[in-house]
Scaffold this motif. Structure first.
Motif, PDB file in Angstrom:
ATOM      1  N   THR A 178       0.999  -1.266   0.176  1.00  0.00           N
ATOM      2  CA  THR A 178       0.014   0.216   0.034  1.00  0.00           C
ATOM      3  C   THR A 178       0.936   1.282  -0.105  1.00  0.00           C
ATOM      4  OG1 THR A 178      -0.129   0.312   2.422  1.00  0.00           O
ATOM      5  CG2 THR A 178      -1.925  -1.157   1.289  1.00  0.00           C
ATOM      6  N   HIS A 179       1.846   1.444   0.778  1.00  0.00           N
ATOM      7  CA  HIS A 179       2.735   2.336   0.846  1.00  0.00           C
ATOM      8  C   HIS A 179       4.149   1.846   1.344  1.00  0.00           C
ATOM      9  CE1 HIS A 179       1.062   2.417   4.650  1.00  0.00           C
ATOM     10  NE2 HIS A 179       1.739   3.558   5.048  1.00  0.00           N
ATOM     11  N   GLY A 180       5.296   2.605   1.425  1.00  0.00           N
ATOM     12  CA  GLY A 180       6.613   2.419   1.749  1.00  0.00           C
ATOM     13  C   GLY A 180       6.874   2.684   3.189  1.00  0.00           C
ATOM     14  N   HIS A 181       6.126   2.797   4.110  1.00  0.00           N
ATOM     15  CA  HIS A 181       6.408   2.738   5.575  1.00  0.00           C
ATOM     16  C   HIS A 181       6.859   1.567   6.199  1.00  0.00           C
ATOM     17  CE1 HIS A 181       3.959   6.814   6.161  1.00  0.00           C
ATOM     18  NE2 HIS A 181       4.915   6.966   5.460  1.00  0.00           N
ATOM     19  N   SER A 182       7.923   1.723   7.028  1.00  0.00           N
ATOM     20  CA  SER A 182       8.710   0.493   7.831  1.00  0.00           C
ATOM     21  C   SER A 182       7.670  -0.477   8.402  1.00  0.00           C
ATOM     22  CB  SER A 182       9.481   1.156   8.796  1.00  0.00           C
ATOM     23  OG  SER A 182      10.523   2.084   8.363  1.00  0.00           O
ATOM     24  N   ASP A 183       6.528   0.026   8.736  1.00  0.00           N
ATOM     25  CA  ASP A 183       5.558  -1.018   9.323  1.00  0.00           C
ATOM     26  C   ASP A 183       4.654  -1.537   8.283  1.00  0.00           C
ATOM     27  OD1 ASP A 183       4.453   1.585   9.036  1.00  0.00           O
ATOM     28  OD2 ASP A 183       3.051   1.309  10.529  1.00  0.00           O
ATOM     29  N   HIS A 184       5.090  -1.474   6.960  1.00  0.00           N
ATOM     30  CA  HIS A 184       4.245  -2.045   6.023  1.00  0.00           C
ATOM     31  C   HIS A 184       5.116  -2.725   5.064  1.00  0.00           C
ATOM     32  CE1 HIS A 184       0.340  -0.142   6.882  1.00  0.00           C
ATOM     33  NE2 HIS A 184       1.040   0.590   7.731  1.00  0.00           N
ATOM     34  N   ILE A 185       6.202  -2.317   4.961  1.00  0.00           N
ATOM     35  CA  ILE A 185       7.234  -3.157   4.020  1.00  0.00           C
ATOM     36  C   ILE A 185       8.454  -3.927   4.864  1.00  0.00           C
ATOM     37  CG2 ILE A 185       6.708  -1.669   2.162  1.00  0.00           C
ATOM     38  CD1 ILE A 185       9.583  -0.478   2.574  1.00  0.00           C
TER      39      ILE A 185
ATOM     40  N   GLY B  58      -1.990  10.922  -0.078  1.00  0.00           N
ATOM     41  CA  GLY B  58      -2.021  11.878   1.019  1.00  0.00           C
ATOM     42  C   GLY B  58      -1.258  11.445   2.140  1.00  0.00           C
ATOM     43  N   HIS B  59      -1.506  10.145   2.659  1.00  0.00           N
ATOM     44  CA  HIS B  59      -0.906   9.572   3.636  1.00  0.00           C
ATOM     45  C   HIS B  59       0.703   9.684   3.194  1.00  0.00           C
ATOM     46  CE1 HIS B  59       0.593   7.419   6.868  1.00  0.00           C
ATOM     47  NE2 HIS B  59       0.764   6.312   6.414  1.00  0.00           N
ATOM     48  N   THR B  60       0.867   8.999   1.999  1.00  0.00           N
ATOM     49  CA  THR B  60       2.150   9.143   1.112  1.00  0.00           C
ATOM     50  C   THR B  60       1.666   9.595  -0.315  1.00  0.00           C
ATOM     51  OG1 THR B  60       2.094   6.716   0.572  1.00  0.00           O
ATOM     52  CG2 THR B  60       3.361   7.298   2.603  1.00  0.00           C
TER      53      THR B  60
ATOM     54  N   GLY C  97      -4.748   0.192   3.726  1.00  0.00           N
ATOM     55  CA  GLY C  97      -3.555   0.466   4.142  1.00  0.00           C
ATOM     56  C   GLY C  97      -3.662   1.656   5.243  1.00  0.00           C
ATOM     57  N   ASP C  98      -3.010   2.825   5.074  1.00  0.00           N
ATOM     58  CA  ASP C  98      -2.947   3.725   6.045  1.00  0.00           C
ATOM     59  C   ASP C  98      -3.699   5.125   5.542  1.00  0.00           C
ATOM     60  OD1 ASP C  98      -1.595   2.416   7.641  1.00  0.00           O
ATOM     61  OD2 ASP C  98       0.226   3.625   7.812  1.00  0.00           O
ATOM     62  N   ALA C  99      -4.532   5.051   4.397  1.00  0.00           N
ATOM     63  CA  ALA C  99      -5.457   6.229   3.833  1.00  0.00           C
ATOM     64  C   ALA C  99      -6.689   6.093   4.810  1.00  0.00           C
ATOM     65  CB  ALA C  99      -5.828   5.825   2.572  1.00  0.00           C
TER      66      ALA C  99
END
Ligand SMILES: [Zn+2]
Length: 236
Positions: A68-75, A165-167, A184-186
């Motif tokens: 969903t996006h490249g944050h450490s808690d998702h990848i 928006g979140h990323t 994801g975090d949207a």
């Protein structure tokens, strides 16, 4: 040393399993011959990701990870997964530089420090660091997905839904057969730094563009009957 454990594992639809991890969530799609992940937790979640895969995929190999996006808690666990399987890793083109860490769109200490007195922030920061949140999690080899065009992974049709928006390149994933949306975090339904539960955005410091994030949240609310968020419990 504290042991990590998941909060819940829910069968959201046939072959779709939602995992509420210790601090962030992931989803496992299981098909006849393979499994696919949507997001992959923090680096320290690797054993938990493997454990949940074992439980629901029952030996089927992991073939792909959708991000969903490249944050450490998702990848965070992707490199560990790549050591076990040869994986396709897919994300929106606009998010790939963040996943490769050619740029970094993620909250950092300069933003966190002045907010340490706010509700939940200190505890969240300690947990994030303990989970490997400062480790190098860059993933080099990422394929761009075409937004809006159906993609079939492990027998499931998945449509990437742009939700910046979140990323800048954040993507939600719609599974039309089950009419569910992995947001994801949207769109989240809870977070250690939030006093409320239910549909919400993460606090402002976590979003690169708050107005865009609000627009994305509005649009996502009208896609799918079942919401599998990046943080917080599943919502019907
Ligand atoms: Zn995030």
């Amino acid at each position: 040393m504290t042991s990590r454990s998941i909060r819940s594992l829910t069968r959201a639809a046939p072959g779709v399993h939602f995992v509420e991890g210790p601090l962030s969530n992931w989803t496992i799609l299981v098909g006849e011959d393979s499994a696919t992940l949507i997001d992959a937790g923090y680096p320290k979640d690797l054993e938990l990701v493997l454990g949940t895969l074992d439980q629901v995929a029952e030996g089927r190999p992991l073939k792909a990870v959708l991000i969903t996006h490249g944050h450490s808690d998702h990848i965070g666990s992707i490199r560990g997964l790549q050591a076990r399987w040869s994986l396709r890793v897919l994300a929106a083109a606009a998010e790939i530089p963040n996943i490769r860490r050619e740029v970094l769109h993620q909250v950092d200490f300069r933003q966190v420090l002045p907010r340490l007195g706010r509700y939940g922030v200190a505890g969240w920061a300690v947990g994030a660091v303990a989970a490997g949140g400062l480790k190098d999690v860059a993933v080099a080899d990422v394929e761009a997905i075409t937004e809006g065009r159906p993609l079939v992974v492990s027998g499931h049709t998945v449509i990437a839904v742009p939700s910046a928006g979140h990323t800048p390149g954040h993507t939600a994933y719609h599974l039309p057969e089950a009419n569910l949306l992995v947001t994801g975090d949207a769109l989240v339904t809870g977070h250690p730094t939030s006093r409320t539960s239910g549909v919400q955005l993460l606090p402002a410091m976590f979003n690169t563009d708050r107005d865009l994030a609000r627009d994305s949240l509005e649009r996502l609310l009208y896609t799918g009957d079942l919401i599998l968020p990046g943080h917080g419990p599943l919502l019907r």
